[in-house]
Motif scaffolding. Structure first.
Motif, PDB file in Angstrom:
ATOM      1  N   GLU A  97       0.812  -1.214   0.000  1.00 34.71           N
ATOM      2  CA  GLU A  97       0.000   0.000   0.000  1.00 34.71           C
ATOM      3  C   GLU A  97       0.846   1.266   0.000  1.00 34.71           C
ATOM      4  OE1 GLU A  97      -2.819  -0.170   3.142  1.00 34.71           O
ATOM      5  OE2 GLU A  97      -3.875  -1.902   2.312  1.00 34.71           O
ATOM      6  N   ARG A  98       2.081   1.173   0.460  1.00 30.39           N
ATOM      7  CA  ARG A  98       2.947   2.351   0.463  1.00 30.39           C
ATOM      8  C   ARG A  98       3.282   2.805  -0.958  1.00 30.39           C
ATOM      9  NH1 ARG A  98       7.757   0.049   3.999  1.00 30.39           N
ATOM     10  NH2 ARG A  98       7.295  -1.669   2.556  1.00 30.39           N
TER      11      ARG A  98
ATOM     12  N   ARG B 202       2.487  22.738  -5.576  1.00 30.31           N
ATOM     13  CA  ARG B 202       1.890  24.078  -5.484  1.00 30.31           C
ATOM     14  C   ARG B 202       0.470  23.998  -4.932  1.00 30.31           C
ATOM     15  NH1 ARG B 202       0.458  27.501 -10.890  1.00 30.31           N
ATOM     16  NH2 ARG B 202       0.190  29.576  -9.979  1.00 30.31           N
ATOM     17  N   ALA B 203      -0.225  22.902  -5.241  1.00 29.56           N
ATOM     18  CA  ALA B 203      -1.600  22.717  -4.774  1.00 29.56           C
ATOM     19  C   ALA B 203      -1.668  22.165  -3.354  1.00 29.56           C
ATOM     20  CB  ALA B 203      -2.351  21.786  -5.724  1.00 29.56           C
ATOM     21  N   GLY B 204      -0.491  21.916  -2.751  1.00 29.49           N
ATOM     22  CA  GLY B 204      -0.468  21.479  -1.366  1.00 29.49           C
ATOM     23  C   GLY B 204      -0.223  20.006  -1.150  1.00 29.49           C
ATOM     24  N   TYR B 205      -0.036  19.233  -2.224  1.00 29.95           N
ATOM     25  CA  TYR B 205       0.279  17.823  -2.086  1.00 29.95           C
ATOM     26  C   TYR B 205       1.762  17.645  -1.759  1.00 29.95           C
ATOM     27  CZ  TYR B 205      -4.227  16.849  -4.279  1.00 29.95           C
ATOM     28  OH  TYR B 205      -5.570  16.794  -4.555  1.00 29.95           O
ATOM     29  N   SER B 206       2.063  16.621  -0.974  1.00 32.48           N
ATOM     30  CA  SER B 206       3.448  16.274  -0.684  1.00 32.48           C
ATOM     31  C   SER B 206       3.939  15.341  -1.783  1.00 32.48           C
ATOM     32  CB  SER B 206       3.534  15.586   0.679  1.00 32.48           C
ATOM     33  OG  SER B 206       4.854  15.190   0.962  1.00 32.48           O
ATOM     34  N   VAL B 207       5.009  15.748  -2.488  1.00 36.52           N
ATOM     35  CA  VAL B 207       5.422  15.061  -3.709  1.00 36.52           C
ATOM     36  C   VAL B 207       6.898  14.664  -3.631  1.00 36.52           C
ATOM     37  CG1 VAL B 207       5.579  15.205  -6.231  1.00 36.52           C
ATOM     38  CG2 VAL B 207       3.758  16.451  -5.020  1.00 36.52           C
TER      39      VAL B 207
ATOM     40  N   ASP C 143       5.405   8.434   2.956  1.00 28.10           N
ATOM     41  CA  ASP C 143       5.472   9.785   3.514  1.00 28.10           C
ATOM     42  C   ASP C 143       4.973  10.846   2.529  1.00 28.10           C
ATOM     43  OD1 ASP C 143       6.617   8.775   5.837  1.00 28.10           O
ATOM     44  OD2 ASP C 143       8.658   9.003   5.076  1.00 28.10           O
ATOM     45  N   TYR C 144       4.606  10.429   1.312  1.00 27.31           N
ATOM     46  CA  TYR C 144       4.222  11.384   0.269  1.00 27.31           C
ATOM     47  C   TYR C 144       2.837  11.053  -0.272  1.00 27.31           C
ATOM     48  CZ  TYR C 144       9.163  12.621   0.332  1.00 27.31           C
ATOM     49  OH  TYR C 144      10.411  13.023   0.735  1.00 27.31           O
TER      50      TYR C 144
ATOM     51  N   GLY D 222      -7.645   6.603   3.135  1.00 26.05           N
ATOM     52  CA  GLY D 222      -7.285   7.315   4.359  1.00 26.05           C
ATOM     53  C   GLY D 222      -6.396   8.497   4.153  1.00 26.05           C
ATOM     54  N   ARG D 223      -6.008   8.788   2.927  1.00 28.18           N
ATOM     55  CA  ARG D 223      -5.103   9.910   2.679  1.00 28.18           C
ATOM     56  C   ARG D 223      -5.864  11.207   2.608  1.00 28.18           C
ATOM     57  NH1 ARG D 223       0.027   8.216  -0.963  1.00 28.18           N
ATOM     58  NH2 ARG D 223       0.253   6.114  -0.204  1.00 28.18           N
TER      59      ARG D 223
END
Length: 324
Positions: free
Chosen positions: A13-14, A43-48, A140-141, A323-324
């Motif tokens: 799942e990771r 820029r939209a706030g997602y962790s990438v 973590d992303y 759950g994200r």
């Protein structure tokens, strides 16, 4: 590319938000698309996390981290696969955007895969070992994008073993089309170890916005290969000047668009202030006037990618996705 693009389950799942951008040919926009989609999502706030799996290491040019002391030209990726070390990460290349650097040292992985030592790696090979190392980070992303090397089977297999989705940037010329056709066999092979690998679709790059006949022809040709690999509704337009300015300045399209607007205003102010016989003040640099339109294309592509991922997750009972 005859297999279904619907995801049924995820083994790890990771890795459920890992996207491999791949084409069998170079020069079709993989790195530019990786960099700009990463930037739009961040820029939209997602962790990438963007991972450079190309020997050229050109992601550093698009994201502007040339000369960063943490850029090791891919040596850290080799050490992660070979010695089980953690993948190296350059943090905050942009707000919310981290990078695993690639480059010339990745060549060593091909040699490693051809030696008996390669069979002794975790999972029994280079691709599986890389997937395990990436899984340690991916959770973590929100999204992980893999910029894949053309014409390098080991690096492509690494990406496809770790990815959940495949996105194929291509041009509409014969070379781009041939590169697209080369992806299918590699995906089919990777599914033996990664059965959840699925297609997000094909993305037209450097597309002439008025070439509707070319687009419809591409749909027809794609249907000849498979009816399960869709064409993205959005596309990246041809804008040679803007693309050149972006790479020369280490900027993404939306950043160049911002500076181009500021530059145009500054040039106008200088011209207004000039007087006959007065001091000649140099005009600020003139930047591409199409950068804003190009940035808009990347924004649409990023949104469509998220929509397609969300649709796949909605039909898949994956706890981490919901759950994200």
């Amino acid at each position: 590319m005859e297999d279904s693009d619907v995801v049924k389950k995820t083994s790890d799942e990771r890795l459920s938000r890992v996207v491999a951008l791949i084409n069998g040919k170079g020069g079709v926009g993989k790195t530019s698309v990786t960099a700009n989609i990463s930037g739009q999502l961040a820029r939209a706030g997602y962790s990438v996390l963007a991972v450079d799996l190309d020997l050229s290491g050109n992601l550093k040019l698009d994201l502007g981290y040339v000369g960063d002391p943490l850029d090791d030209d891919g040596k850290g990726v080799v050490d992660a696969v070979w010695q089980g070390q953690a993948l190296p990460v350059i943090t905050n290349v942009r707000e919310n955007l981290d990078v695993v650097p690639g480059g010339r040292h990745l060549e060593m992985l091909a040699a490693l895969a051809q030696t008996p030592m390669g069979d002794e790696l975790p999972g029994g090979g280079v691709p599986t070992a890389f997937a395990e190392r990436l899984a340690e980070l991916a959770g973590d992303y929100d999204v992980v994008l893999l910029d894949c090397a053309p014409g390098n089977p080991i690096l492509q297999d690494m990406a496809l073993h770790a990815a959940h989705y495949v996105l194929i940037p291509t041009k509409t010329d014969s070379a781009g089309w041939e590169g697209l056709r080369m992806v299918g066999p590699r995906v089919k092979k990777a599914r033996k170890e990664n059965p959840d690998l699925s297609y997000l679709g094909v993305l037209l790059f450097a597309h002439q916005t008025t070439a509707t006949r070319v687009r419809s022809g591409t749909k027809a040709r794609l249907a000849e290969v498979s009816d399960t690999v869709p064409l993205f509704d959005s596309y990246i337009r041809h804008s040679e000047t803007a693309a050149h300015d972006c790479r020369e300045r280490g900027q993404l399209a939306h950043e160049l668009a911002r500076d181009a607007s500021d530059s145009a205003k500054a040039r106008l102010n200088v011209l207004r202030a000039r007087r006959p016989g007065g001091e000649v003040v140099a005009l600020p640099a003139q930047l591409s006037g199409t950068a804003d339109s190009l940035a808009g294309d990347y924004e649409k592509v990023a949104a469509e990618m998220l929509t397609r991922i969300a649709a796949a997750e909605a039909s898949t009972p994956i706890s981490s996705a919901s759950g994200r």
